[in-house]
Design a protein around this motif. Sequence first.
Motif, short mmCIF file in Angstrom:
data_model
loop_
_atom_site.label_atom_id
_atom_site.label_comp_id
_atom_site.label_asym_id
_atom_site.label_seq_id
_atom_site.Cartn_x
_atom_site.Cartn_y
_atom_site.Cartn_z
N UNK B 224 0.83 -1.21 0.00
CA UNK B 224 0.00 0.00 0.00
C UNK B 224 0.86 1.26 0.00
N UNK B 225 1.86 1.27 0.85
CA UNK B 225 2.78 2.44 0.89
C UNK B 225 3.45 2.63 -0.47
N UNK B 226 3.90 1.50 -1.01
CA UNK B 226 4.68 1.54 -2.23
C UNK B 226 3.83 2.02 -3.41
N UNK B 227 2.63 1.47 -3.51
CA UNK B 227 1.74 1.89 -4.59
C UNK B 227 1.41 3.38 -4.45
N UNK B 228 1.16 3.78 -3.23
CA UNK B 228 0.82 5.18 -2.96
C UNK B 228 1.99 6.09 -3.34
N UNK B 229 3.19 5.71 -2.94
CA UNK B 229 4.36 6.52 -3.27
C UNK B 229 4.56 6.59 -4.78
N UNK B 230 4.45 5.44 -5.44
CA UNK B 230 4.63 5.41 -6.88
C UNK B 230 3.62 6.30 -7.60
N UNK B 231 2.38 6.23 -7.16
CA UNK B 231 1.33 7.05 -7.78
C UNK B 231 1.66 8.53 -7.61
N UNK B 232 2.10 8.90 -6.42
CA UNK B 232 2.44 10.31 -6.18
C UNK B 232 3.64 10.73 -7.01
N UNK B 233 4.47 9.77 -7.38
CA UNK B 233 5.64 10.10 -8.20
C UNK B 233 5.32 10.02 -9.69
N UNK B 234 4.05 9.81 -10.03
CA UNK B 234 3.66 9.90 -11.42
C UNK B 234 3.50 8.57 -12.15
N UNK B 235 3.61 7.46 -11.43
CA UNK B 235 3.47 6.16 -12.09
C UNK B 235 2.00 5.77 -12.18
N UNK B 236 1.66 5.13 -13.28
CA UNK B 236 0.32 4.55 -13.42
C UNK B 236 0.23 3.32 -12.50
N UNK B 237 -0.84 3.22 -11.70
CA UNK B 237 -0.90 2.12 -10.72
C UNK B 237 -0.84 0.73 -11.35
N UNK B 238 -1.53 0.54 -12.46
CA UNK B 238 -1.49 -0.80 -13.08
C UNK B 238 -0.08 -1.13 -13.56
N UNK B 239 0.58 -0.13 -14.16
CA UNK B 239 1.93 -0.35 -14.64
C UNK B 239 2.87 -0.65 -13.48
N UNK B 240 2.71 0.12 -12.40
CA UNK B 240 3.58 -0.10 -11.24
C UNK B 240 3.37 -1.52 -10.68
N UNK B 241 2.12 -1.92 -10.57
CA UNK B 241 1.85 -3.28 -10.07
C UNK B 241 2.52 -4.31 -10.98
N UNK B 242 2.44 -4.08 -12.29
CA UNK B 242 3.04 -5.01 -13.24
C UNK B 242 4.56 -5.08 -13.05
N UNK B 243 5.16 -3.91 -12.89
CA UNK B 243 6.63 -3.87 -12.70
C UNK B 243 7.02 -4.59 -11.41
N UNK B 244 6.33 -4.28 -10.33
CA UNK B 244 6.63 -4.95 -9.05
C UNK B 244 6.49 -6.46 -9.19
N UNK B 245 5.43 -6.87 -9.87
CA UNK B 245 5.13 -8.30 -9.93
C UNK B 245 6.11 -9.09 -10.78
N UNK B 246 6.86 -8.40 -11.63
CA UNK B 246 7.91 -9.09 -12.38
C UNK B 246 9.27 -8.85 -11.75
N UNK B 247 9.28 -8.19 -10.59
CA UNK B 247 10.56 -7.84 -9.95
C UNK B 247 10.60 -8.40 -8.52
N UNK B 248 11.62 -7.97 -7.82
CA UNK B 248 11.85 -8.50 -6.48
C UNK B 248 10.90 -7.92 -5.43
N UNK B 249 10.09 -6.94 -5.80
CA UNK B 249 9.11 -6.40 -4.86
C UNK B 249 7.84 -7.25 -4.80
N UNK B 250 7.71 -8.17 -5.71
CA UNK B 250 6.53 -9.03 -5.81
C UNK B 250 6.12 -9.67 -4.50
#
Lengths: 336, 336, 336, 336
Positions: B224-250
């Motif tokens: 939740x923190x991470x998604x919130x921070x990413x959104x505030x930094x200009x990332x699209x939430x779906x894209x951010x989730x996709x990136x996390x899910x293919x990375x070590x943040x998954x």
Amino acid sequence: MKYQTCAVLICIIWDFVHLNIYQFHNFVTVFTRSMASKTQVGFVGLGNMGNPMAKNLLKHGYPVIATDVFPESCKEVQELGAQVIVDNPAEVAEKADRIITMLPSSPNVIDVYTGPNGILKKVKKGSLLIDSSTIDPSVSKEMAAAAEKLGAVFMDAPVSGGVGAASSGKLTFMVGGAEEEFTAAKELLSCMGANVVYCGQVGTGQAAKICNNMLLAIGMIGTSETMNLGIRLGLDPKLLAKILNMSSGRCWSSDTYNPVPGVMEGVPSGNNYQGGFGTQLMAKDLGLAQNTATNTRTPAPLGSLAHQIYRMMCARGYANKDFSSVFQFLREEEGQ
Amino acid sequence: MKYQTCAVLICIIWDFVHLNIYQFHNFVTVFTRSMASKTQVGFVGLGNMGNPMAKNLLKHGYPVIATDVFPESCKEVQELGAQVIVDNPAEVAEKADRIITMLPSSPNVIDVYTGPNGILKKVKKGSLLIDSSTIDPSVSKEMAAAAEKLGAVFMDAPVSGGVGAASSGKLTFMVGGAEEEFTAAKELLSCMGANVVYCGQVGTGQAAKICNNMLLAIGMIGTSETMNLGIRLGLDPKLLAKILNMSSGRCWSSDTYNPVPGVMEGVPSGNNYQGGFGTQLMAKDLGLAQNTATNTRTPAPLGSLAHQIYRMMCARGYANKDFSSVFQFLREEEGQ
Amino acid sequence: MKYQTCAVLICIIWDFVHLNIYQFHNFVTVFTRSMASKTQVGFVGLGNMGNPMAKNLLKHGYPVIATDVFPESCKEVQELGAQVIVDNPAEVAEKADRIITMLPSSPNVIDVYTGPNGILKKVKKGSLLIDSSTIDPSVSKEMAAAAEKLGAVFMDAPVSGGVGAASSGKLTFMVGGAEEEFTAAKELLSCMGANVVYCGQVGTGQAAKICNNMLLAIGMIGTSETMNLGIRLGLDPKLLAKILNMSSGRCWSSDTYNPVPGVMEGVPSGNNYQGGFGTQLMAKDLGLAQNTATNTRTPAPLGSLAHQIYRMMCARGYANKDFSSVFQFLREEEGQ
Amino acid sequence: MKYQTCAVLICIIWDFVHLNIYQFHNFVTVFTRSMASKTQVGFVGLGNMGNPMAKNLLKHGYPVIATDVFPESCKEVQELGAQVIVDNPAEVAEKADRIITMLPSSPNVIDVYTGPNGILKKVKKGSLLIDSSTIDPSVSKEMAAAAEKLGAVFMDAPVSGGVGAASSGKLTFMVGGAEEEFTAAKELLSCMGANVVYCGQVGTGQAAKICNNMLLAIGMIGTSETMNLGIRLGLDPKLLAKILNMSSGRCWSSDTYNPVPGVMEGVPSGNNYQGGFGTQLMAKDLGLAQNTATNTRTPAPLGSLAHQIYRMMCARGYANKDFSSVFQFLREEEGQ
């Protein structure tokens, strides 16, 4: 990109009659650089990561012109054919219109771009500048604005994956910047990485990197606490990992990089936490996350505490151990 | 006990010549109960979870004898054929030698087992007592010790999965207790769950449950923190989730139960955080984790902070929302 | 400069025979400005705090020349005799060799000093520039370095105490900068504050302010949790406060500014948390502390969590309440 | 209490005509014990704290009858005239109607009161049982309820102050229990302590102790972080302490027990953190605070993190250092 025929060119131009002048200008810029494939690529920052990255560019047939504050860092790529310039990014910018920078932190990036011998002092119009350093996204934005004033394009493209991935060309690049430049950036980055992901406007590459690493740190500490607690409650560590991994507690740190010695093979926990991703580097990334959260007034309670824990670990001798050593940090037995 | 064929018995006894008396005794006990399939099963605690669980036992052909402090809770199973006793676990123990208990918290378990009308007042020798409540593992151990003195076997078997999984018989049971009793327990639990996992000595079922939920809470708040921070930094939430899910943040919270409305379908975040696993229930489980960590002197900094955050949420009106509503709790815009 | 008497000058020069040239130069600078008392003092930033501060300078007989981005902010001091310039710090610097700045945050300070109309564009040699904003100490250092290049002196002098203390001239100033300039700074600051404390080199005024407020926030949240816990355990709040205050739990938040309504009179907790020091301002100061800790790689686990809690409060509607409202934030009853 | 005249007695009885039988009974009980001054006082638990406490009772002329699980612990008081019984609290209760217990933790208290040889096995009606252990207030309440059933009175009276204060009779007692018994309790406790504070119903003595120590831990860690941050920012530690102590950051840990070596004399930080109040003991008290907060569903984010930090310190070799060594724990320099 390599075998263009006039036919393709004509088709593309055909489509162009409906585009406005600005888009056309961009197209020409991109197209020019694309045509410029196999022309010189500048590389600034030949450290642990930059070195293997530059080598991969050379392997893919790109002539490289490199510079670093430490001239000896350039020896290896020089032997492989790169042209080397003594600590002068401006001179690199004079000779190459595509430049990749890979530097330790924000101040270095500011210096390499805007310092007295910085890239922007001599950058050519239409140049593509790709910064793969992990830095504060607000610095990326500043650099992009400064580059834009000079007619150049700046993109942020931080990497995920360590020295191993850099050597084998398996890095993941998270790229922020103008979308129409992404193809040109991807051409180069694909030589060094297996995944090149477009994240959005400039700074979002950094944002994605920072977000991922923040969640990674939280997951790693969380996994360490949980495994430790379970072990103290009488659970077998391998069984506990198995249960977590088939349940809602599952995360990358539990199923791919488990911090408990003996649970998994081929990870730093099995090798006394040597290799991998150093605690100090994680602390640095969490510092960026923290600054970014503070500056955007975003609450990040666990990310913030994760930062503090990695900072405490640095203060207690864990700076150079893999970041999964937090399991060891939390676990040692009490004196009595 | 009732329908043995001599042939089977002989074969089994044949194997027995090398076993000692103790093992033989256990064998007989286990064998007796296994053979006893389709004899009455006691069920204490017919709440939101217990009700569908008992129904699934009935569906599988087990005669059920049920009791609850609230007699009306037993109506549904009574209509489906269960025998109902008014709030008297002891009487259930008199009539059934296999009993399942499903209660809200440690004090209830203590009362149902050791109270004046408790199971242990009338428990038969060789009975199998399975507690599916989520409670402090030290209480499970106490109950097991008390049962053992009376010649009965107590196992802890808390569940993962909510009311939906209970209804469809898809719960996961994490079972702690004597290994030789596991088969008998699994026979019953399989009617109510899709996974029945043996975790080790008594209390380890609770331990596994608590550990999983602690790491789940950490992952959910972290996501939740991470998604919130990413959104505030200009990332699209779906894209951010996709990136996390293919990375070590998954983690499970990012890839299966994402807390950001619109990123995923069929999860509580898409339904105003209704349904799912309530914040108050998560706070309760984290309280157990906290007590357990304190009692075993295990550091759990993120688990501890996660507990505090869910506790604060309860104090601020989120008690009955799904626990992924922590995204909403952290995110609301500032006044000014 | 204008009204020296030879006698004084001779005595002072007499003492000077042992001083070296550099010290003599400093002496002359200081002496000149000290003598210059009652010559114009510039004031940039006439907000809630700057306004009463500038008025106190006027009250003490100093001619004030003021500017602000919002011209209407200068009306009051203009009516009291101040000369007002429309949003142009450079012009103020042209006319006054002592300037006080009181601005909301680091970027404003950077702009007012180094922007196109900034003070440093026209600052006179030997000028004394005192910044009373609360900002990042590293920005103070940058400003000081930039001023020094132009022969001017920059000191940081953030305040403790709110609008009330500003109006009554009872602020505390924490001053960082060259020690030999402190006397000159104190002359002005004493008109606006009751305490003027020399902290060390430039930036240490900010450091002291930030450190104090970080510990204050920790103490306030700690007191709130503790009072809340004690009340839930059956203690009378006044009695608990009394016990803490005579014991080792004692702190300013427990004995002078107790956050529990009814325990103390004349504090914001007795007035629905109105007035006092806003949660949003505390969150800002904690953000500075956090950035500073991150940049110096200093662990600050409680300070960091305090920051997060005040940040969450801002997100939940407490931005404009006094920072002691954290008691209310943590305390509200659960739904069930 | 010692020199009553018939006149006083008559006056008191005179007032009694309006009291009901129950109150009269209480009066007689209290009065009887008060008259019993200098009759035997039981003491259970002759450890580091209990020993000097019992000695002070002897010094004040009270005959003491003592017992401990370790007979050798009783030697000193025996030489000073105490009657010693080998590990048998029940026997003590048979002989004395006022008993003080001083034990390490909740399970010990439960055993000494309700175990097979426990006080309650032989307690006389009207006895006064004072427990000075620091334990969970809910256990105090249980003991009080059990004692009440047998016509005895149980009060909790945990102490603040260490072995030094115990020796010099300068402890502070925080007392919970029936108010009408407080006078009788105070008579004894005054021999061992300088302050005897009545806190309310049974359990509130523990509550006050736990609350104070939680806030103390928060203040100590907060002070340590703050001092460390200030030092890194260039502030002199003594000056920073002085500034904090005249400002809103002031707390007991900054002004009376400063954790930074060299800032203050006569505190453990000046003696390599030897002596004082051990980290392990603080971790224990914070564990109690945590359990209590969890059980009452009270958020305590900083208290919880403080607990975790002291727990981590125990895991890293600080168990037996004074709790102010958290400054050292947080501060050590980074490797690189």
